[in-house]
Scaffold this motif. Structure first.
Motif, short mmCIF file in Angstrom:
data_model
loop_
_atom_site.label_atom_id
_atom_site.label_comp_id
_atom_site.label_asym_id
_atom_site.label_seq_id
_atom_site.Cartn_x
_atom_site.Cartn_y
_atom_site.Cartn_z
N GLU A 112 0.84 -1.20 0.00
CA GLU A 112 0.00 0.00 0.00
C GLU A 112 0.88 1.26 0.00
N ALA A 156 -4.64 -1.04 -2.91
CA ALA A 156 -5.48 -0.13 -2.13
C ALA A 156 -6.49 -0.99 -1.38
N ARG A 157 -6.84 -0.52 -0.19
CA ARG A 157 -7.84 -1.22 0.62
C ARG A 157 -9.08 -0.35 0.70
#
Length: 111
Positions: free
Chosen positions: A57, A63-64
């Motif tokens: 990230e 991406a979360r």
């Protein structure tokens, strides 16, 4: 926070230096997954997988997003562009040098 090109490239190569992180990226290329789904093939804790995801990230390779009680993670392949450009420059550089060496050696063998 905006990263400089050098810092971004360093982060990408650092993230790619680990075989587990490369495997995670390959797995995510098939689509979004939860952290538990990502962790399943590895013999490590969710916390350890989360640390790997933090590195990815930080390099902007994943991406979360939160969906209910789950964190979905997805691959961001555009972040590899800087590494690809860096490698392409050196590929061109070395191909030109090797072509020149070949021409030199072929010229000497004719003498």
């Amino acid at each position: 926070m905006v990263k400089s090109n050098t810092a971004r490239l360093d982060a990408v190569f650092h993230a790619l230096s680990d075989p587990t992180r490369r495997s995670i990226l390959r797995n995510l290329a098939g689509g979004r997954k939860t952290v538990s789904e990502i962790a399943r093939p590895y013999r490590m804790s969710l916390a350890a997988v989360s640390k790997h995801l933090n590195v990815l990230e930080s390099a902007e390779l994943v991406a979360r997003e939160r969906q209910g009680s789950f964190q979905l993670v997805h691959f961001k392949p555009q972040a590899l562009r800087s590494a690809e450009q860096w490698i392409a420059w050196y590929e061109k550089f070395w191909n030109e040098r090797l072509d020149a060496l070949q021409e030199l050696l072929e010229g000497k063998s004719e003498e």
